[in-house]
Design a protein around this motif. Structure first.
Motif, PDB file in Angstrom:
ATOM      1  N   LYS A  12      50.649 124.062 108.253  1.00 51.33           N
ATOM      2  CA  LYS A  12      50.847 124.684 109.564  1.00 51.33           C
ATOM      3  C   LYS A  12      51.849 125.834 109.454  1.00 51.33           C
ATOM      4  O   LYS A  12      51.653 126.929 109.967  1.00 51.33           O
ATOM      5  CB  LYS A  12      51.363 123.604 110.531  1.00 51.33           C
ATOM      6  N   LYS A  13      52.936 125.550 108.737  1.00 54.04           N
ATOM      7  CA  LYS A  13      54.012 126.513 108.569  1.00 54.04           C
ATOM      8  C   LYS A  13      53.503 127.838 108.007  1.00 54.04           C
ATOM      9  O   LYS A  13      53.786 128.914 108.530  1.00 54.04           O
ATOM     10  CB  LYS A  13      55.019 125.869 107.606  1.00 54.04           C
ATOM     11  N   TRP A  14      52.694 127.745 106.951  1.00 49.80           N
ATOM     12  CA  TRP A  14      52.240 128.982 106.312  1.00 49.80           C
ATOM     13  C   TRP A  14      51.151 129.664 107.109  1.00 49.80           C
ATOM     14  O   TRP A  14      51.076 130.891 107.136  1.00 49.80           O
ATOM     15  CB  TRP A  14      51.790 128.697 104.870  1.00 49.80           C
ATOM     16  N   GLN A  15      50.314 128.864 107.783  1.00 51.27           N
ATOM     17  CA  GLN A  15      49.282 129.478 108.623  1.00 51.27           C
ATOM     18  C   GLN A  15      49.926 130.354 109.688  1.00 51.27           C
ATOM     19  O   GLN A  15      49.495 131.479 109.936  1.00 51.27           O
ATOM     20  CB  GLN A  15      48.405 128.399 109.259  1.00 51.27           C
ATOM     21  N   GLU A  16      50.973 129.829 110.317  1.00 49.07           N
ATOM     22  CA  GLU A  16      51.645 130.619 111.358  1.00 49.07           C
ATOM     23  C   GLU A  16      52.170 131.925 110.787  1.00 49.07           C
ATOM     24  O   GLU A  16      52.058 132.978 111.404  1.00 49.07           O
ATOM     25  CB  GLU A  16      52.781 129.807 111.996  1.00 49.07           C
ATOM     26  N   LYS A  17      52.711 131.825 109.614  1.00 47.59           N
ATOM     27  CA  LYS A  17      53.267 133.025 108.993  1.00 47.59           C
ATOM     28  C   LYS A  17      52.152 134.019 108.598  1.00 47.59           C
ATOM     29  O   LYS A  17      52.293 135.224 108.803  1.00 47.59           O
ATOM     30  CB  LYS A  17      54.075 132.614 107.755  1.00 47.59           C
ATOM     31  N   TRP A  18      51.057 133.490 108.056  1.00 52.34           N
ATOM     32  CA  TRP A  18      49.947 134.379 107.668  1.00 52.34           C
ATOM     33  C   TRP A  18      49.406 135.142 108.874  1.00 52.34           C
ATOM     34  O   TRP A  18      49.209 136.345 108.824  1.00 52.34           O
ATOM     35  CB  TRP A  18      48.784 133.566 107.066  1.00 52.34           C
TER      36      TRP A  18
END
Length: 809
Positions: A12-18
Motif C-alpha cells: 500500500k505504502k509504495w502504491q501511494e507513492k507511485w
RNA sequence: GCAGGAAUGGCGGAAUAGGCAGACGCGCGGGACUUAAAAUCCCGUUCUAGAAAUAGAGUGAGAGUUCGAUUCUCUCUUCCUGCACCA
C-alpha cells in the motif's frame, strides 16, 4: 534488521507513492529515448470486479513495460474503459438505476483493483468511451465516414434477438444464436446504418503483410475476409428471355454439370414463377413456403438430407450448350455467390447427394491421382480436388488452374459472364436499437432528408431518461424522448428529428488507442504530431475473441482516417499477440453460476500483489489457457516470502569489496530475454532456480543491487521496499537495467557430457576454449573411456566446442 | 472440409540456429521439529529390473536425414481454436 515478508505493510505504502509521482509517465516527443507503445486491450467494466484474466494479462504486460523503461525506452502503457454496452444497460434496467451511475461505480471498483495490483499504467491518460468528451470524437469520425460515402442507411433483414430486443451484426451471431444471451436469432427488416467495410476488404487482407502479427492472427483475419474469385456465367432459361447468373469458383468442372440449383429465397425466383408449368406450380410454392419457415440453423445444420423441388424449367449451359433441369433447393444459400449454382455431382459431395436423390446424371471431368478416371458411384469417390481436365471441349488436358484462367477469358470474350471477386466479409451493420451507446449524429429532415449534425454541434449527448427499456417495435428507447428527438435541421433550420439508433459497442474501441496519445484534446481526436511520435502501437496484446471483429473494425477505421490524412501510416498495430484464458479449478470456465470465480481481491488480501502477480506469470505459457490451482499459488507464496528474507540477509552479510558475479549476470540476461519473448512462466522459474543455487553464497554490494533491479519488473513492491531498505533513493523503477558484462556469461570451466554411440557414458571438466586435441587428451585419461577403448581405436570423435563429445565406436 | 496450433512423468510445464530429456513448481513417499496437528526444514520422486553401483526403455504412432532428433523431413493418429451445406 531482517523483516518477515508482510505484503500488506509494504504494498500500500509504495502504491501511494507511485501513483502520486510521475515514475510511470510517458513523455510526448522525447527524442532522447526510443518510444514504445504497449497496448493491452482495455476492459469492459462490468460488475464490481475484474476477472483473473484481466489481472494476468495486465501483469504480464506490466512486467514488460517496467523492463522496457529500465532498458531506456519511453514506454506508453495506458489504461481506460470500454464502458458502453449491453451488460451495463441490462443491469441498469434490472436495478432501475441509470447506467451512468453503474458505470461510474464499476470503474471505481476496477481502478481500485488495478492500483492494488501495482500496475504501472500512466493514469494521467485514462480514457472512458462513455465520456461525452470522448464520444464526441467517435461521432466525429462517424461523420467523416458518412461524408466519404462509407456510411449508408439501408432497409435490410438483420439478425434480431427477441430477448435482448436488439439487432446484431452477423459477427455476433454464433450457430444461429445471439452470442451474448444464446437466444435463437430471427430475421427482421429494419432501416439500419451500415458501414462499407467491404470497400476496404482487399486492403484489410493485403496490408496485413505490413504487420508483424502472429501468423495465427493474420490467418484468421484473411479467413474472415474470405476473398475468393468467382465466375458468374449466364445460362438462358429455355422458352423465356430470363437469364440465370450462376456462380462458381470451379469453372474448370463446367463440362461435368448436369443440373442447376437456385436458393428458394433468391430474388430471381419471383421472376421465374410465372414460367413454371401449371402442374408444378403448387409443388414449387409449397416448397418455397416450407423453407421460409425453417430457421437458419435448421437449414444449415450439417450435411443432412438435401431437399429440393424440380421447377420443370430448363436452361442452357452456355459453355457446353447442354440443356439442364432447374431445381430449387434450400441447401443453396441466397447470400453465397449469386444464390444460383451449377450442379457438378462428380466433383462436389453436396451435388452428388442431390443428384442421387433426383436420379440426375453424374459426369466425371477431373482426373484423380495416377490417371484415375473411374466412375463416381459413391459419395466417398466424389473427387473435389484439382487435377487434369478431360472430356471438356476447349479446356481439355489442362490443369484446373489453367482451365479456370481459360474459362475466365472465354466468358469475357463471348460476353456470357464475368469474373468477380467476392468476400465472406459483409458490410458492418452499425445501428443498435438501444440506449447505452453513442447517439448516431444524424438528423432526419422532411425537406432536406438525411443531414449530418454540424461538427460544431458535437457531441450529440445522450439524454438522461427515466426508462431504458428497449421497445418491441425495434425502435430505440431514445425514440420516446420527444424533447430530445425533436430538433432543427442543420441546413434549413426547419423542424426535424434526430436519429434514435445508437452505435454498437465496437465503435468506441475502434480508435481508443489514438485518444491515449492526447486524451484531453478538445480541438481534434488527437494531435497529429503526437500521433506521429507514438504511432503505430508497437505491441497490442489481447484476447482471441477480438482477433476477427475488433481488430478488423479498428484497422478499417484507421485506414479510412489514413486516407483522409488524419493519421500517420497505414496500419495501427505493428504487432498483435493473443493471450490464453484463465480457467477455474478443474479446467472449466470461471462463471458466477458455477460459483468458481476467483477475484483478485481475495488473493490480494491473502497473498498480496507480488505473489499474485508472480503466480499469474508462473501458471503457464503466455499464449496457453491456464487452470487455477490453489495449491500451486502456495508454492509461489513460499518462494516469494523466502526470497524476500534471503535478500535482506544477503545484504546484511554482503561483501562490500566484491565485484560482479557470474550468477547475477546470467540471471539478468535470462530474465531480460525471457520477458522480451513473452516467456513469463520461465522468468519465475529462473528466479526460483537462482535462489536454490546460491544458498550460502556471499554477494557483493553491487550484486545485491543488481538482483533487486532484476526482480523489480516482476516483484515491483518487494523491489521498491528493498531498494529503500538498502539506502537508495526512490524509485527502483526509474533505474537502469543492470549492464551485463559479456565475459561473465562465459564460464572458465564447464562440465560436458561424453557420449559413446549417442549414449551418455561420463562427464569431463574442460575449458570452453579448449581445442579438440586438448579435449581428446583429457578423454584418454578417463576411466570410462579406457574401459571401452583399451585395445581399439574409436571410429570417430565428434567434439562440439563447449557442448558435448560423442564417440563413435 | 478449410485455416491456425498442439501432443513430453501422477499434474502444470522446462529444454529446439540438432547436443546431458523431465528444469521450476505442485502432488506424492520418507525423515526432522511437535503431546498432536498446521506451518517450516531435509532427503527421494520418468518407467522397468536391482539392496546398490548399474543396465535397458522412454518426448502421440511409423519411417527418414545425422556421430547425435523432443527439436529437421515425410506419412499417419488424436486433441484444441476459428470459419463453414461458401459451391
Amino acid at each position: 534488521m531482517i523483516e518477515k515478508y508482510n505484503p500488506q505493510e509494504i504494498e500500500k505504502k509504495w502504491q501511494e507513492k507511485w501513483y502520486s509521482s510521475d515514475v510511470y509517465r510517458a513523455r510526448d516527443f522525447d527524442v532522447n529515448r526510443e518510444k514504445y507503445y504497449l497496448l493491452a486491450e482495455f476492459p469492459y467494466p462490468s460488475g464490481d470486479s475484474m476477472h483473473m484474466g484481466h489481472a494476468r494479462n495486465y501483469t504480464e504486460m506490466d512486467s514488460l513495460a517496467r523492463l522496457r523503461r529500465m532498458l531506456g525506452q519511453n514506454v506508453l502503457y495506458p489504461m481506460g474503459w470500454d464502458a458502453f454496452g449491453l451488460p451495463t444497460e441490462n443491469y441498469a434496467i434490472k436495478m432501475k438505476r441509470p447506467p451512468q451511475e453503474i458505470t461510474k461505480e464499476n470503474i471505481a471498483a476496477f481502478t481500485r483493483q488495478l492500483k492494488a495490483m501495482g500496475f504501472s499504467f500512466d493514469w494521467s491518460r485514462e480514457i472512458n468511451t462513455t465520456d461525452s468528451g470522448y464520444y464526441k470524437w467517435t461521432q466525429w469520425i462517424f461523420l467523416q465516414l458518412y461524408k466519404k460515402g462509407l456510411a449508408y442507411k439501408a432497409e435490410m433483414p438483420i439478425n434480431w434477438c427477441p430477448k435482448c430486443k436488439v439487432g446484431c451484426a452477423n459477427e455476433e451471431v454464433i450457430d444461429g444464436k445471439h452470442e451474448r444471451c444464446g437466444t435463437e436469432v430471427t430475421k427482421k427488416k429494419l432501416n439500419q446504418w451500415v458501414l462499407k467495410i467491404t470497400e476496404y476488404a482487399d486492403r484489410l487482407a493485403d496490408e496485413l503483410d505490413e504487420t508483424d502479427y502472429w501468423e495465427s492472427v493474420k490467418a484468421r483475419q484473411r479467413n474472415w475476409i474470405g476473398r475468393k474469385v468467382w465466375y458468374d456465367i449466364e445460362y438462358p432459361v429455355e422458352g423465356t428471355n430470363v437469364k440465370l447468373k450462376v456462380s462458381t469458383t470451379r469453372p474448370d468442372t463446367q463440362f461435368g454439370s448436369t443440373f442447376v440449383v437456385i436458393a428458394p429465397d433468391a430474388e430471381i425466383v419471383d421472376l421465374l414463377l410465372k414460367y413454371i408449368p401449371a402442374e408444378k406450380r403448387d409443388e414449387v410454392s409449397d416448397y418455397i413456403n416450407e423453407s421460409k419457415k425453417k430457421t437458419e440453423e435448421e437449414r444449415t445444420a450439417g450435411e443432412k438430407e438435401k431437399t429440393g423441388v424440380d421447377t420443370g424449367l430448363r436452361c442452357k449451359n452456355s459453355i457446353t450448350d447442354k440443356s439442364l433441369p432447374i431445381y430449387l433447393a434450400d441447401f443453396v444459400l441466397p447470400t453465397v455467390g449469386t444464390g444460383m449454382v451449377v450442379g457438378v455431382p462428380a466433383h462436389d459431395k453436396r451435388d452428388f447427394v442431390f443428384a442421387k436423390k433426383y436420379s440426375l446424371p453424374i459426369i466425371r471431368v477431373v482426373e484423380g491421382p495416377n490417371g484415375d478416371r473411374g466412375e463416381i458411384d459413391s459419395v466417398e469417390k466424389v473427387y473435389e480436388d484439382e487435377g487434369l481436365i478431360f472430356d471438356s471441349g476447349f479446356i481439355n488436358n489442362l490443369g484446373s488452374v489453367e482451365a479456370r484462367e481459360k474459362m475466365g477469358e472465354y466468358i469475357k470474350e463471348k460476353n456470357i459472364g464475368e469474373v468477380v471477386i467476392r468476400y465472406n466479409l459483409r458490410d458492418w451493420i452499425f445501428s443498435r436499437q438501444h440506449y447505452w451507446g453513442e447517439p448516431i449524429p444524424i438528423v432526419h429532415c422532411p425537406k432536406c432528408g438525411v443531414v449530418p449534425v454540424s461538427e460544431n454541434q458535437l457531441p450529440v449527448e445522450l439524454p438522461k431518461v427515466k426508462s431504458y427499456e428497449p421497445t418491441d417495435t425495434g425502435e430505440s428507447p431514445l425514440a420516446n424522448i420527444k424533447e430530445w428527438v425533436n430538433t432543427v435541421c442543420p441546413i434549413c433550420k426547419g423542424e426535424a428529428k434526430r436519429e434514435t439508433d445508437t452505435m454498437p459497442n465496437w465503435a468506441g474501441s475502434s480508435w481508443y488507442f489514438l485518444r491515449y496519445l492526447d486524451p484531453k484534446n478538445s480541438e481534434a481526436f488527437a494531435d497529429m504530431d503526437k500521433m506521429k511520435y507514438w504511432m503505430p502501437v508497437d505491441h497490442y496484446e489481447g484476447g482471441s475473441e477480438h482477433v476477427t471483429l475488433h481488430l478488423l473494425y479498428s484497422r478499417f477505421w484507421y485506414k479510412v482516417l489514413s486516407d483522409l490524412k488524419l493519421v500517420p501510416g497505414l496500419e495501427p498495430y505493428k504487432k498483435r499477440t493473443i493471450h490464453g484464458v484463465v480457467l477455474g479449478e478443474g479446467g472449466v470456465k470461471m462463471s458466477k453460476s458455477l460459483g468458481n470465480v476467483i477475484t483478485p481481491d481475495g488473493l490480494l488480501d491473502r497473498y498480496g500483489a507480488d505473489v499474485t502477480r508472480a503466480y499469474l506469470m508462473f501458471m503457464g505459457p503466455y499464449e496457453g489457457d491456464v487452470v487455477w490451482s490453489t495449491e500451486t499459488i502456495n508454492g509461489v507464496n513460499r518462494f516469494v516470502a523466502k526470497f524476500f528474507v534471503f535478500l535482506q540477509k544477503a545484504w546484511e552479510q554482503r561483501d562490500t569489496k566484491g565485484g560482479a558475479s557470474r550468477e547475477v549476470a546470467k540471471l539478468a540476461k535470462k530474465v531480460q530475454n525471457d520477458l522480451l519473448s513473452f516467456k513469463f512462466n520461465t522468468v519465475i522459474s529462473s528466479l526460483m532456480q537462482f535462489y536454490n543455487s546460491v544458498q550460502g553464497k556471499v554477494f557483493s554490494t553491487e550484486d545485491i543491487e543488481k538482483i533487486i533491479l532484476i526482480v523489480s519488473p516482476i516483484l515491483p513492491h518487494i523491489a521498491e521496499e528493498l531498494w529503500s531498505q538498502t539506502g537508495h533513493e526512490f524509485s527502483v523503477h526509474s533505474q537502469h537495467w543492470p549492464e551485463i558484462e559479456s565475459n561473465l556469461l562465459i564460464d572458465d570451466s564447464v562440465s560436458i557430457p561424453v557420449q559413446i554411440n549417442g549414449k551418455v557414458r561420463g562427464k569431463i571438466q574442460i575449458s570452453p576454449r579448449a581445442s579438440e586435441g586438448e579435449v581428446v587428451e583429457i578423454l584418454k585419461q578417463q576411466e570410462f573411456f579406457v574401459k571401452v577403448f583399451a585395445c581399439k581405436e574409436p571410429k570417430r570423435i565428434v567434439y562440439v566446442p563447449g557442448k558435448i563429445v560423442n564417440i563413435v565406436q
